[in-house]
Design a protein around this motif. Structure first.
Motif, PDB file in Angstrom:
ATOM      1  N   GLN A   1       0.764  -1.343  -0.013  1.00  0.00           N
ATOM      2  CA  GLN A   1       0.051   0.044  -0.040  1.00  0.00           C
ATOM      3  C   GLN A   1       0.841   1.387  -0.074  1.00  0.00           C
ATOM      4  O   GLN A   1       0.423   2.373  -0.795  1.00  0.00           O
ATOM      5  N   LEU A   2       1.778   1.249   0.831  1.00  0.00           N
ATOM      6  CA  LEU A   2       2.845   2.499   0.828  1.00  0.00           C
ATOM      7  C   LEU A   2       3.447   2.517  -0.497  1.00  0.00           C
ATOM      8  O   LEU A   2       3.518   3.809  -0.946  1.00  0.00           O
ATOM      9  N   SER A   3       3.953   1.620  -1.022  1.00  0.00           N
ATOM     10  CA  SER A   3       4.540   1.509  -2.358  1.00  0.00           C
ATOM     11  C   SER A   3       3.619   2.234  -3.608  1.00  0.00           C
ATOM     12  O   SER A   3       4.131   3.022  -4.275  1.00  0.00           O
ATOM     13  N   GLN A   4       2.345   1.764  -3.491  1.00  0.00           N
ATOM     14  CA  GLN A   4       1.438   2.676  -4.377  1.00  0.00           C
ATOM     15  C   GLN A   4       1.240   3.850  -4.129  1.00  0.00           C
ATOM     16  O   GLN A   4       1.012   4.806  -5.092  1.00  0.00           O
TER      17      GLN A   4
ATOM     18  N   GLU B   1      11.795   0.014  -9.876  1.00  0.00           N
ATOM     19  CA  GLU B   1      12.307  -1.548  -9.686  1.00  0.00           C
ATOM     20  C   GLU B   1      12.225  -1.677  -8.107  1.00  0.00           C
ATOM     21  O   GLU B   1      11.576  -2.510  -7.689  1.00  0.00           O
ATOM     22  N   PHE B   2      12.946  -0.684  -7.399  1.00  0.00           N
ATOM     23  CA  PHE B   2      12.974  -1.173  -5.874  1.00  0.00           C
ATOM     24  C   PHE B   2      11.393  -1.040  -5.146  1.00  0.00           C
ATOM     25  O   PHE B   2      10.983  -1.890  -4.591  1.00  0.00           O
ATOM     26  N   LEU B   3      10.758   0.106  -5.617  1.00  0.00           N
ATOM     27  CA  LEU B   3       9.333   0.184  -5.269  1.00  0.00           C
ATOM     28  C   LEU B   3       8.379  -0.932  -5.496  1.00  0.00           C
ATOM     29  O   LEU B   3       7.806  -1.546  -4.629  1.00  0.00           O
ATOM     30  N   LYS B   4       8.500  -1.547  -6.722  1.00  0.00           N
ATOM     31  CA  LYS B   4       7.770  -2.693  -6.964  1.00  0.00           C
ATOM     32  C   LYS B   4       8.084  -3.992  -6.214  1.00  0.00           C
ATOM     33  O   LYS B   4       7.285  -4.599  -5.709  1.00  0.00           O
ATOM     34  N   GLY B   5       9.394  -4.167  -5.892  1.00  0.00           N
ATOM     35  CA  GLY B   5       9.908  -5.301  -5.135  1.00  0.00           C
ATOM     36  C   GLY B   5       9.520  -5.136  -3.686  1.00  0.00           C
ATOM     37  O   GLY B   5       9.262  -6.105  -3.139  1.00  0.00           O
ATOM     38  N   TRP B   6       9.842  -4.009  -3.255  1.00  0.00           N
ATOM     39  CA  TRP B   6       9.545  -3.455  -1.826  1.00  0.00           C
ATOM     40  C   TRP B   6       8.127  -3.671  -1.514  1.00  0.00           C
ATOM     41  O   TRP B   6       7.531  -4.278  -0.365  1.00  0.00           O
TER      42      TRP B   6
ATOM     43  N   ILE C   1       3.565   5.922  -2.680  1.00  0.00           N
ATOM     44  CA  ILE C   1       4.308   6.719  -2.830  1.00  0.00           C
ATOM     45  C   ILE C   1       4.725   6.907  -4.209  1.00  0.00           C
ATOM     46  O   ILE C   1       5.067   7.920  -5.060  1.00  0.00           O
ATOM     47  N   GLN C   2       4.466   5.787  -5.374  1.00  0.00           N
ATOM     48  CA  GLN C   2       4.363   5.764  -6.944  1.00  0.00           C
ATOM     49  C   GLN C   2       3.389   6.781  -7.134  1.00  0.00           C
ATOM     50  O   GLN C   2       3.852   7.603  -8.296  1.00  0.00           O
ATOM     51  N   GLY C   3       2.303   6.802  -6.620  1.00  0.00           N
ATOM     52  CA  GLY C   3       1.294   7.835  -7.275  1.00  0.00           C
ATOM     53  C   GLY C   3       1.841   9.362  -6.725  1.00  0.00           C
ATOM     54  O   GLY C   3       1.755  10.080  -7.828  1.00  0.00           O
ATOM     55  N   MET C   4       2.263   9.346  -5.768  1.00  0.00           N
ATOM     56  CA  MET C   4       2.837  10.859  -5.248  1.00  0.00           C
ATOM     57  C   MET C   4       3.946  11.180  -6.026  1.00  0.00           C
ATOM     58  O   MET C   4       3.930  12.433  -6.630  1.00  0.00           O
ATOM     59  N   ALA C   5       4.841  10.246  -6.410  1.00  0.00           N
ATOM     60  CA  ALA C   5       6.167  10.800  -7.162  1.00  0.00           C
ATOM     61  C   ALA C   5       5.480  11.075  -8.411  1.00  0.00           C
ATOM     62  O   ALA C   5       6.270  12.145  -9.082  1.00  0.00           O
ATOM     63  N   TYR C   6       4.625  10.327  -9.038  1.00  0.00           N
ATOM     64  CA  TYR C   6       4.049  10.623 -10.376  1.00  0.00           C
ATOM     65  C   TYR C   6       3.594  11.785 -10.398  1.00  0.00           C
ATOM     66  O   TYR C   6       3.956  12.861 -11.328  1.00  0.00           O
ATOM     67  N   GLU C   7       2.966  12.421  -9.463  1.00  0.00           N
ATOM     68  CA  GLU C   7       2.233  13.574  -9.491  1.00  0.00           C
ATOM     69  C   GLU C   7       3.006  14.879  -9.169  1.00  0.00           C
ATOM     70  O   GLU C   7       2.934  15.812  -9.895  1.00  0.00           O
TER      71      GLU C   7
END
Length: 112
Positions: free
Chosen positions: A79-82, A103-108, A84-90
């Motif tokens: 959930q945190l990874s998702q 790659e790290f976020l997907k594996g984490w 973080i990815q959404g916030m970073a994209y925005e």
């Protein structure tokens, strides 16, 4: 602009109730990739010394994140990874994250 942790917390809570994304709140408060000073100031106000995280300008960020989150369940990490990815994209105006970070976020997010 100086943002204290309590202001950020309050604004994130208000935004969540209004359906506004965390990334939008960070942008609104000036905490963006092109303004690292804002994050440094926020960290200092929260009692963290940014230089202690990066004493030589280099850090094993994946190792640090894994250490800080070792007690979290794989579900919470995902959930945190998702988030973080959404916030970073925005925050990055739709630009993709660097491949190694992605790659790290997907594996984490899978508990690795």
């Amino acid at each position: 602009m100086s943002i204290d942790p309590e202001t950020l917390r309050q604004r994130l809570l208000e935004a969540a109730m209004q359906g506004i994304s965390p990334g939008q709140v960070f942008k609104e408060l000036g905490i963006t990739p092109d303004n690292p000073r804002a994050l440094e100031e926020l960290m200092k106000q929260a009692g963290f010394d940014p230089s202690s995280f990066f004493p030589d300008g280099q850090v094993d960020m994946p190792g640090m994140i894994n250490n800080l989150t070792k007690d979290l369940s794989p579900e919470v990490k995902q959930q945190l990874s998702q988030v973080i990815q959404g916030m970073a994209y925005e925050l990055n105006n739709g630009q993709p994250l660097p491949p190694d970070v992605e790659e790290f976020l997907k594996g984490w997010g899978k508990g690795n």
